[in-house]
Design an enzyme around this catalytic site. Structure first.
Site, PDB file in Angstrom:
ATOM      1  CE1 TYR A  20      23.914  84.257  43.131  1.00 58.60           C
ATOM      2  CE2 TYR A  20      22.041  85.338  44.135  1.00 58.60           C
ATOM      3  CZ  TYR A  20      23.267  84.713  44.257  1.00 58.60           C
ATOM      4  OH  TYR A  20      23.830  84.552  45.497  1.00 58.60           O
TER       5      TYR A  20
ATOM      6  CE  LYS B  76      24.129  88.292  44.119  1.00 58.48           C
ATOM      7  NZ  LYS B  76      24.479  87.614  45.367  1.00 58.48           N
TER       8      LYS B  76
ATOM      9  CD  GLU C  92      31.921  86.433  50.063  1.00 59.69           C
ATOM     10  OE1 GLU C  92      31.317  87.494  49.866  1.00 59.69           O
ATOM     11  OE2 GLU C  92      32.340  85.701  49.149  1.00 59.69           O
TER      12      GLU C  92
ATOM     13  CG  LEU D  58      29.244  89.244  45.449  1.00 64.26           C
ATOM     14  CD1 LEU D  58      29.426  88.634  44.062  1.00 64.26           C
ATOM     15  CD2 LEU D  58      27.814  89.095  45.907  1.00 64.26           C
TER      16      LEU D  58
END
Ligand code: PDD
Length: 286
Positions: A33, A150, A182, A206
């Protein structure tokens, strides 16, 4: 009011848009996505999101169903049809519907499922939360080893968000081997002695599109950026902390695991970077 959404080549009222129960996205979380923000009716950082999408698909051996230019047209059409001034566009591509459940990938010519929808967020740029900052807790990072892709496997980030809510804070920062990877849905930063520190790119995080832009803008503004991991203790002792994402832009973090960061208020570097990011991204919006 009902939104117009996009599914597999058609623009439909959201109530009429459906995908199969055999869809690989539904059964296997076999999909990727992107979330792109919209400001002033225009797309922020679209080329970055399109490039990352292409990479995510390639890493999972999925064929890109559309060219970036065609995807851009779908994004624009949804913005237009839904009258979005400020908000987000969610895009998901899955390995499609093979007609049954099987661990093996279906034949390569199985049509991927392509879904896009808008989320209106009036006041996204002027978000009052950015003026006060947010609080985070730390939580072990037990996600899979390819966080650079992702994918729609977001169960653990959702659980982390719920843990944050239970702790009466806003978000969680993942920690692996003693180092911050993260946030649940954002990249993490600290500022110490004027230097901006954020984890270096690898399969562990990411590769944020907002991160790429913010690091570039910071360097262009002669700010010092160091790409390396940091611990929660180092973050708690920093002058400032913040995170970046397509939906929050640059967001100050004022407390980590109950300890105030710096003065306990949004710091000047985060505030300045948010301004620069919004200014520069708007200029380049398409
Ligand atoms: N999340 N890290 C993770 C795990 C993310 O899910 C995201 C984005 C980011 C920031 O990437 P970008 O700057 O390209 O948005 C970092 C999106 C916004 C989401 O899941 O809603």
């Amino acid at each position: 009011m009902s939104r117009t959404v996009y599914v597999n080549g058609e623009y439909l009222p959201e109530e009429e848009a459906t995908v199969s129960i055999f869809d690989r996205g539904f059964l296997m979380a076999d999909g990727v996505y992107e979330v792109t923000s919209v400001l002033g009716g225009k797309l922020i950082d679209f080329p970055g999101h399109a490039a990352r999408l292409e990479r995510s698909l390639a890493e999972l051996e999925m064929t890109a169903p559309m060219k970036a230019q065609d995807l851009l047209e779908v994004h624009r059409e949804l913005v237009r049809r839904n009258g979005i001034d400020e908000g987000l566009i969610y895009l998901q591509i899955t390995r499609g519907n093979p007609g049954d459940r099987d661990f093996a990938f279906p034949p390569a010519d199985t049509k991927p499922t392509v879904v896009l929808f808008t989320q209106a967020k009036p006041g996204l740029a002027a978000n009052p939360t950015a003026k006060v900052g947010i609080k985070v807790i730390s939580i072990p990072d037990i996600r899979w080893g390819r966080r650079d892709i992702k994918t729609v496997q977001l169960l653990y980030p959702s659980m982390a968000k719920m843990a944050a809510k239970k702790a009466h804070v806003d978000d969680a920062w993942f920690v692996e081997d003693g180092l911050v990877t993260e946030g649940t849905s954002n990249n993490a930063y600290i500022v110490k002695g004027g230097k901006i520190i954020t984890r270096d790119l690898s399969n562990d995080i990411l590769h944020g599109i907002t991160r790429a832009a913010v690091v570039r803008f910071a360097r262009e503004a002669q700010m010092d950026v160091e790409e390396r991991p940091f611990t929660i203790e180092e973050a708690q002792g920093a002058d400032e902390a913040f995170f970046t994402s397509a939906s929050a832009f640059v967001m100050p973090v004022i407390e980590i695991d109950g300890k105030a960061v710096g003065t306990g208020a949004p710091g000047p570097v985060a505030v300045r970077l948010r301004e620069i990011y919004l200014d520069e991204s708007l200029k380049a919006a398409v």
